[in-house]
Design a protein around this motif. Structure first.
Motif, PDB file in Angstrom:
ATOM      1  N   ARG A 112      -9.409 -23.526 -25.513  1.00  0.00           N
ATOM      2  CA  ARG A 112     -10.312 -23.525 -24.602  1.00  0.00           C
ATOM      3  C   ARG A 112     -11.588 -22.753 -25.100  1.00  0.00           C
ATOM      4  O   ARG A 112     -11.582 -21.829 -24.455  1.00  0.00           O
ATOM      5  N   ARG A 113     -12.291 -22.303 -25.934  1.00  0.00           N
ATOM      6  CA  ARG A 113     -13.426 -21.262 -26.434  1.00  0.00           C
ATOM      7  C   ARG A 113     -14.198 -21.053 -25.224  1.00  0.00           C
ATOM      8  O   ARG A 113     -15.135 -21.951 -25.255  1.00  0.00           O
ATOM      9  N   ILE A 114     -14.757 -19.822 -24.628  1.00  0.00           N
ATOM     10  CA  ILE A 114     -15.380 -19.853 -23.451  1.00  0.00           C
ATOM     11  C   ILE A 114     -16.192 -18.327 -24.198  1.00  0.00           C
ATOM     12  O   ILE A 114     -15.753 -17.376 -23.853  1.00  0.00           O
ATOM     13  N   LYS A 115     -17.752 -18.946 -24.472  1.00  0.00           N
ATOM     14  CA  LYS A 115     -19.145 -17.836 -24.643  1.00  0.00           C
ATOM     15  C   LYS A 115     -19.052 -16.291 -23.547  1.00  0.00           C
ATOM     16  O   LYS A 115     -19.442 -17.212 -22.207  1.00  0.00           O
ATOM     17  N   VAL A 116     -18.363 -15.426 -23.755  1.00  0.00           N
ATOM     18  CA  VAL A 116     -18.854 -14.845 -22.581  1.00  0.00           C
ATOM     19  C   VAL A 116     -19.557 -13.594 -22.888  1.00  0.00           C
ATOM     20  O   VAL A 116     -20.014 -13.200 -24.596  1.00  0.00           O
ATOM     21  N   ILE A 117     -21.151 -13.761 -22.232  1.00  0.00           N
ATOM     22  CA  ILE A 117     -22.523 -12.750 -23.031  1.00  0.00           C
ATOM     23  C   ILE A 117     -22.929 -11.857 -22.782  1.00  0.00           C
ATOM     24  O   ILE A 117     -22.542 -11.579 -20.781  1.00  0.00           O
ATOM     25  N   VAL A 118     -22.412 -10.515 -22.930  1.00  0.00           N
ATOM     26  CA  VAL A 118     -22.553  -9.471 -22.861  1.00  0.00           C
ATOM     27  C   VAL A 118     -24.176  -9.001 -22.815  1.00  0.00           C
ATOM     28  O   VAL A 118     -24.903  -9.022 -23.517  1.00  0.00           O
ATOM     29  N   PRO A 119     -25.129  -9.033 -22.141  1.00  0.00           N
ATOM     30  CA  PRO A 119     -26.396  -8.928 -21.250  1.00  0.00           C
ATOM     31  C   PRO A 119     -27.230  -7.384 -22.325  1.00  0.00           C
ATOM     32  O   PRO A 119     -28.478  -7.167 -22.444  1.00  0.00           O
ATOM     33  N   ILE A 120     -26.102  -6.348 -22.678  1.00  0.00           N
ATOM     34  CA  ILE A 120     -27.331  -5.115 -23.234  1.00  0.00           C
ATOM     35  C   ILE A 120     -26.589  -5.215 -24.747  1.00  0.00           C
ATOM     36  O   ILE A 120     -25.225  -5.618 -25.357  1.00  0.00           O
ATOM     37  N   PRO A 121     -27.238  -4.678 -25.667  1.00  0.00           N
ATOM     38  CA  PRO A 121     -27.020  -5.038 -27.274  1.00  0.00           C
ATOM     39  C   PRO A 121     -25.987  -3.778 -27.092  1.00  0.00           C
ATOM     40  O   PRO A 121     -26.101  -2.929 -26.850  1.00  0.00           O
ATOM     41  N   MET A 122     -25.215  -3.843 -27.706  1.00  0.00           N
ATOM     42  CA  MET A 122     -24.591  -2.589 -28.275  1.00  0.00           C
ATOM     43  C   MET A 122     -23.324  -2.736 -29.458  1.00  0.00           C
ATOM     44  O   MET A 122     -23.225  -4.246 -29.873  1.00  0.00           O
ATOM     45  N   ASP A 123     -22.428  -2.411 -29.845  1.00  0.00           N
ATOM     46  CA  ASP A 123     -22.108  -2.510 -31.352  1.00  0.00           C
ATOM     47  C   ASP A 123     -20.360  -3.122 -30.549  1.00  0.00           C
ATOM     48  O   ASP A 123     -20.168  -2.768 -29.322  1.00  0.00           O
ATOM     49  N   ALA A 124     -19.783  -2.678 -31.583  1.00  0.00           N
ATOM     50  CA  ALA A 124     -18.367  -3.861 -32.140  1.00  0.00           C
ATOM     51  C   ALA A 124     -17.562  -2.964 -30.529  1.00  0.00           C
ATOM     52  O   ALA A 124     -16.333  -3.812 -29.836  1.00  0.00           O
ATOM     53  N   ALA A 125     -17.382  -1.827 -30.897  1.00  0.00           N
ATOM     54  CA  ALA A 125     -16.616  -1.288 -30.159  1.00  0.00           C
ATOM     55  C   ALA A 125     -17.030  -0.951 -28.208  1.00  0.00           C
ATOM     56  O   ALA A 125     -16.245  -1.045 -27.900  1.00  0.00           O
ATOM     57  N   GLY A 126     -18.407  -0.955 -27.920  1.00  0.00           N
ATOM     58  CA  GLY A 126     -18.853  -1.184 -26.361  1.00  0.00           C
ATOM     59  C   GLY A 126     -18.809  -2.652 -26.157  1.00  0.00           C
ATOM     60  O   GLY A 126     -17.843  -2.790 -25.130  1.00  0.00           O
ATOM     61  N   VAL A 127     -18.296  -4.112 -26.683  1.00  0.00           N
ATOM     62  CA  VAL A 127     -18.150  -4.878 -26.344  1.00  0.00           C
ATOM     63  C   VAL A 127     -16.480  -5.293 -26.123  1.00  0.00           C
ATOM     64  O   VAL A 127     -16.331  -6.026 -25.452  1.00  0.00           O
ATOM     65  N   ALA A 128     -15.862  -4.924 -27.304  1.00  0.00           N
ATOM     66  CA  ALA A 128     -14.500  -4.183 -26.579  1.00  0.00           C
ATOM     67  C   ALA A 128     -14.062  -3.326 -25.691  1.00  0.00           C
ATOM     68  O   ALA A 128     -13.001  -4.260 -25.157  1.00  0.00           O
ATOM     69  N   ASN A 129     -14.855  -2.260 -25.242  1.00  0.00           N
ATOM     70  CA  ASN A 129     -14.974  -1.682 -23.670  1.00  0.00           C
ATOM     71  C   ASN A 129     -15.296  -2.651 -22.754  1.00  0.00           C
ATOM     72  O   ASN A 129     -14.587  -3.094 -21.813  1.00  0.00           O
ATOM     73  N   ARG A 130     -15.950  -3.469 -23.149  1.00  0.00           N
ATOM     74  CA  ARG A 130     -16.464  -5.126 -22.539  1.00  0.00           C
ATOM     75  C   ARG A 130     -14.835  -6.114 -22.073  1.00  0.00           C
ATOM     76  O   ARG A 130     -14.713  -6.506 -20.506  1.00  0.00           O
ATOM     77  N   ALA A 131     -14.446  -6.119 -23.227  1.00  0.00           N
ATOM     78  CA  ALA A 131     -13.275  -7.485 -23.008  1.00  0.00           C
ATOM     79  C   ALA A 131     -12.688  -7.132 -22.456  1.00  0.00           C
ATOM     80  O   ALA A 131     -11.582  -7.790 -22.609  1.00  0.00           O
ATOM     81  N   ALA A 132     -12.107  -5.419 -22.359  1.00  0.00           N
ATOM     82  CA  ALA A 132     -11.086  -4.858 -22.172  1.00  0.00           C
ATOM     83  C   ALA A 132     -10.695  -5.834 -20.079  1.00  0.00           C
ATOM     84  O   ALA A 132      -9.602  -6.017 -19.969  1.00  0.00           O
ATOM     85  N   GLN A 133     -11.631  -6.576 -20.213  1.00  0.00           N
ATOM     86  CA  GLN A 133     -11.579  -6.517 -18.477  1.00  0.00           C
ATOM     87  C   GLN A 133     -10.746  -7.209 -18.337  1.00  0.00           C
ATOM     88  O   GLN A 133     -10.274  -7.821 -17.368  1.00  0.00           O
ATOM     89  N   LEU A 134     -10.493  -8.428 -19.162  1.00  0.00           N
ATOM     90  CA  LEU A 134      -9.751  -9.556 -19.956  1.00  0.00           C
ATOM     91  C   LEU A 134      -8.341  -9.763 -20.428  1.00  0.00           C
ATOM     92  O   LEU A 134      -8.320  -9.789 -22.073  1.00  0.00           O
ATOM     93  N   PRO A 135      -7.520  -9.070 -20.359  1.00  0.00           N
ATOM     94  CA  PRO A 135      -6.206  -8.873 -20.820  1.00  0.00           C
ATOM     95  C   PRO A 135      -6.310 -10.428 -21.075  1.00  0.00           C
ATOM     96  O   PRO A 135      -5.420 -10.955 -20.540  1.00  0.00           O
ATOM     97  N   ALA A 136      -4.791 -10.093 -22.295  1.00  0.00           N
ATOM     98  CA  ALA A 136      -4.093 -11.573 -23.002  1.00  0.00           C
ATOM     99  C   ALA A 136      -3.528 -11.825 -21.989  1.00  0.00           C
ATOM    100  O   ALA A 136      -3.363 -12.901 -21.669  1.00  0.00           O
ATOM    101  N   ASP A 137      -3.248 -11.395 -20.746  1.00  0.00           N
ATOM    102  CA  ASP A 137      -1.496 -11.459 -20.561  1.00  0.00           C
ATOM    103  C   ASP A 137      -2.699 -12.101 -18.855  1.00  0.00           C
ATOM    104  O   ASP A 137      -1.956 -12.527 -18.124  1.00  0.00           O
ATOM    105  N   PHE A 138      -3.844 -11.351 -18.897  1.00  0.00           N
ATOM    106  CA  PHE A 138      -4.554 -12.409 -17.679  1.00  0.00           C
ATOM    107  C   PHE A 138      -4.558 -13.656 -18.069  1.00  0.00           C
ATOM    108  O   PHE A 138      -5.251 -14.400 -16.688  1.00  0.00           O
ATOM    109  N   VAL A 139      -5.672 -14.278 -19.489  1.00  0.00           N
ATOM    110  CA  VAL A 139      -6.018 -15.212 -19.755  1.00  0.00           C
ATOM    111  C   VAL A 139      -4.969 -16.140 -20.025  1.00  0.00           C
ATOM    112  O   VAL A 139      -4.219 -16.202 -20.393  1.00  0.00           O
TER     113      VAL A 139
END
Length: 248
Positions: free
Chosen positions: A3-30
Motif C-alpha cells: 500500500r503506497r502512501i503519498k506523503v506531501i511536503v508543503p515546502i518546495p525543496m530538493d531531493a536532499a531536503g526531502v530525504a531529511n524529512r523522510a528520515a522521520q519514518l525509518p524502514a523498521d518503523f513502517v
C-alpha cells in the motif's frame, strides 16, 4: 500487495531536503506492506511563517494530493502539523487523508489532560491557532511555546543539536512547571530529530507528530476506517483539470 502512501511536503525543496524529512519514518518503523513516498510541492511557501504562506501551503498541498487516488495511492499523509489542505483533500478523495497535527493533538489528549505545543518560533503560532480552533481543542491546551529560533525546513536540526535540544528541553520544562502541561507535542514534523532526546529527558510523553500521523494512517487502513463523507462531502462538480493547471 504494498500500500503506497503519498506523503506531501508543503515546502518546495530538493531531493536532499526531502530525504531529511523522510528520515522521520525509518524502514523498521513502517509496517510491512506499506510504502511511504515523500514528494515536495514544486512551488509555494517558504517557511509557513505568515498567512500568505498558510494560503500557499493549503493550495499546493491540495494540488499535490488531488490526483493521489487516481495515481494508485492507498492514502495521503500531509507532512506538516498545520494539516494544510487536509479538509479539501478529504472532500475530494475517498482514500484516507491524515494530518499529523490532528493525530498528534488527539494522541496527547489520550495520554494526558493538557498539552503544550512546543515549536521553533512564534511565527508558527497562527498555524496552531487555526487548527485548534477548527478542531475545538482549546480547553485541553496548556500553552503554545517556542524557542524563538528561525527554523531550517530543509536541513532541519542536524548539526544544531547541542544548542537546539537544550533550548527545547528548557522550554518544555517551563511548560510542565508553569503551564500545567502533562504532554508535549512537537510543533513541526521538521523537529523529529529532537523527539528521542526530549522523550528521554522529560517526565511526560513527547508526541512526534509525523510518526503519530503515519501510524494513524496505517491503523485506519488496517481497520478499514476512513473519514466521513458526511463531514467532508464530495463536490458535485469536480475541477481536477483546473486545479492542476497551476501545477508547474
Amino acid at each position: 500487495m504494498t500500500r503506497r502512501i503519498k506523503v506531501i511536503v508543503p515546502i518546495p525543496m530538493d531531493a536532499a531536503g526531502v530525504a531529511n524529512r523522510a528520515a522521520q519514518l525509518p524502514a523498521d518503523f513502517v509496517q510491512p506492506g506499506f510504502a511511504p513516498e515523500f514528494t515536495a510541492v514544486p512551488f509555494g511557501a517558504a517557511l509557513g511563517d505568515s498567512y500568505h504562506d498558510m494560503l500557499l501551503m493549503d493550495w499546493t498541498v491540495f494540488q499535490a494530493g488531488v490526483s493521489a487516488e487516481a495515481e494508485g495511492y492507498a492514502g495521503v499523509l500531509i507532512d506538516t502539523v498545520s494539516d494544510s489542505g487536509m479538509a479539501a483533500l478529504r472532500s475530494r478523495l475517498t482514500i484516507p487523508v491524515v494530518g499529523p497535527g490532528q493525530a498528534a493533538f488527539h494522541m496527547a489528549m489520550a495520554l494526558g489532560k493538557r498539552f503544550t505545543i512546543l515549536t521553533m518560533w512564534d511565527e508558527w503560532f497562527p498555524l496552531y491557532e487555526k487548527t485548534l480552533t477548527e478542531y475545538g481543542l482549546w480547553e485541553r491546551v496548556a500553552s503554545l511555546r517556542s524557542i524563538s529560533t528561525r527554523p531550517d525546513v530543509t536541513e532541519l536540526l542536524a548539526g544544531k543539536e547541542e544548542i537546539i535540544f537544550g533550548k527545547l528541553k528548557a522550554e518544555a520544562e517551563a511548560a510542565i512547571a508553569e503551564d500545567g502541561a502533562d504532554a508535549i507535542v512537537l510543533g513541526s514534523t521538521t523537529m523529529h530529530q529532537s523527539a528521542a532526546f526530549l522523550a528521554g529527558a522529560l517526565p511526560v510523553p513527547v508526541i512526534n507528530p509525523g510518526q503519530v500521523g503515519w501510524k494513524t494512517l496505517e491503523m485506519m487502513l488496517d481497520l478499514g476506517l476512513n473519514h466521513s463523507k458526511k463531514a467532508y462531502p464530495a463536490p458535485e462538480v469536480g475541477k481536477d483539470m483546473d486545479i492542476r493547471k497551476g501545477w508547474y
